[in-house]
Design an enzyme around this catalytic site. Structure first.
Site, mmCIF file in Angstrom:
data_model
loop_
_atom_site.group_PDB
_atom_site.id
_atom_site.type_symbol
_atom_site.label_atom_id
_atom_site.label_comp_id
_atom_site.label_asym_id
_atom_site.label_seq_id
_atom_site.Cartn_x
_atom_site.Cartn_y
_atom_site.Cartn_z
ATOM 1 N N HIS A 95 3.873 25.570 33.698
ATOM 2 C CA HIS A 95 4.451 24.377 33.175
ATOM 3 C C HIS A 95 5.370 24.877 31.934
ATOM 4 O O HIS A 95 6.133 23.895 31.658
ATOM 5 C CB HIS A 95 3.647 23.170 32.832
ATOM 6 C CG HIS A 95 2.724 23.156 31.601
ATOM 7 N ND1 HIS A 95 1.476 23.665 31.527
ATOM 8 C CD2 HIS A 95 3.084 23.114 30.342
ATOM 9 C CE1 HIS A 95 1.227 23.633 30.237
ATOM 10 N NE2 HIS A 95 2.024 23.191 29.457
ATOM 11 N N ASP A 126 -1.316 26.729 37.269
ATOM 12 C CA ASP A 126 -0.569 26.950 36.088
ATOM 13 C C ASP A 126 -0.526 28.116 35.265
ATOM 14 O O ASP A 126 -0.652 28.091 34.209
ATOM 15 C CB ASP A 126 -1.195 25.583 35.057
ATOM 16 C CG ASP A 126 -0.126 25.290 34.268
ATOM 17 O OD1 ASP A 126 0.921 25.574 34.314
ATOM 18 O OD2 ASP A 126 -0.416 24.410 33.113
ATOM 19 N N SER A 209 0.529 25.780 24.542
ATOM 20 C CA SER A 209 0.569 26.367 25.934
ATOM 21 C C SER A 209 0.835 27.696 26.191
ATOM 22 O O SER A 209 2.156 27.967 25.752
ATOM 23 C CB SER A 209 1.232 25.085 26.718
ATOM 24 O OG SER A 209 0.650 23.934 26.804
#
Length: 357
Positions: A95, A126, A209
């Protein structure tokens, strides 16, 4: 700079938000007019050796690992990544990359922007791998730990670029293991469902992230991916609730992408067995012999026993342990399928609800 797009969590909490709190310094401005009558100086309390040792541990881990945590820019979004090997491969969240194919990468202690290209993205887990177009001298790969040794209460450090602040470090503990969480997809739809996540109290903000969750042995034990908000309190932040993809899954996915340029065996679903390939008299593989059945696992609940030979999963023929793994790769924990096997020369088919690996 904008922070990286960040997936939302669907437990009782459904999205990630963050706020920046600016804290002003403070000092004691008062003074006493009392005159000291003693010439003896009061000794300052000694710093406990344990505290000094812990601080030294923190600083050593940061010195060893932070050079392997990079900042990734795609368009106007920022995220983090971890150097996976000395060949220029970097693992991050899918992502973080979005639909991008080329990226700018900044390595700690360097102002030079490097360019990188997408190798493969696997949104179902992911995870993604990018490769630097040119490998700089001294590029340092991180060391990934053993997920089986991750325990609740372990001290961990989260490293990344929250809100574009590169080379930032936060501290917390492992709050739980084995969490299964769901991300929100684009447009508010369903995203990836990820099992065996590591829950941590270390602060995870947009931009973290794809970075590193690190233990005090200097090993990456997870890739921070999610933080949470509480919709029951006006979508306010739920502090101390973050999630990281475990190192074992990161290595499984990254190794396949680097070797094959794609995912050939996800490991996301499991029958709960130990098996081995069996061959016929002409040494041709004909199935997977069940060596051991994990108590309470999917196979155990379906009545599969040690000694059975699995020949089909759903409509897919199974001849080797590899083909069984490949057949499971497209399934998720909780999916229902059928397993065909032979026992004492007779074929049987049973319904199975797949478990988690």
């Amino acid at each position: 700079m904008n922070a990286s797009r960040t997936r939302a969590l669907r437990l009782p909490v459904t999205a990630l938000v963050c706020s920046v709190v600016l804290l002003s310094g403070c000092s004691d401005s008062g003074s006493s007019g009392r005159r000291e009558t003693s010439t003896t100086q009061t000794a300052q309390p000694a710093v406990p050796a344990a505290d000094t040792d812990l601080q030294s541990d923190y600083q050593k881990v940061i010195k060893d690992v932070l050079p392997s945590v990079v900042q990734i820019q795609t368009g106007s979004d920022l995220g983090s990544g971890v150097v996976y090997d000395d060949k220029g491969h970097i693992v991050t969240n899918a992502h973080v990359l979005g639909d991008g194919k080329t990226f700018k990468v900044t390595i700690p202690n360097s102002e030079n922007e490097l360019t990188a290209k997408l190798v493969y993205a696997y949104p179902e887990q992911d995870l993604a791998v990018v490769e630097l177009d040119k490998v700089p001298d001294g590029l340092r790969a991180a060391t990934f730990g053993d997920s089986a040794k991750v325990a609740v209460g372990q001290i961990v450090l989260a490293m990344g670029s929250p809100l574009g602040l590169s080379s930032s470090v936060t501290q917390g503990i492992v709050s739980a293991t084995g969490r299964t969480v769901s991300e929100s997809g684009s447009g508010g739809g369903a995203g990836a469902t990820i099992s065996n996540m590591v829950q941590t109290s270390a602060a995870i903000n947009p931009g973290n992230s794809g970075g590193a969750l690190v233990n005090l042995d200097g090993q990456v034990i997870g890739i921070p991916t999610l933080a949470a908000i509480d919709p029951n309190f006006g979508d306010s932040a739920a502090p101390g609730i973050g999630f990281a993809i475990p190192a074992s899954m990161v290595k499984t996915v990254a190794d396949q992408i680097i070797e094959n340029g794609k995912i050939t065996e996800s490991g996301r679903a499991a029958l709960g067995i130990t098996g081995r390939t069996v061959v016929d008299d002409n040494f041709r593989p004909v199935g997977v012999a069940v060596v051991e059945v994990r108590s309470g696992g999917a196979a155990d609940k379906a009545g599969i026993e040690a000694g059975d030979i699995i020949t089909k999963l759903g409509d897919t023929g199974v001849t080797t342990i590899t083909s069984l793994s490949e057949a499971l790769a497209g399934d998720k924990p909780g999916d229902k399928t059928s397993v065909t096997f032979t026992r004492d020369g007779s074929a049987k088919t049973v319904d199975v609800t797949l478990g988690e690996q």
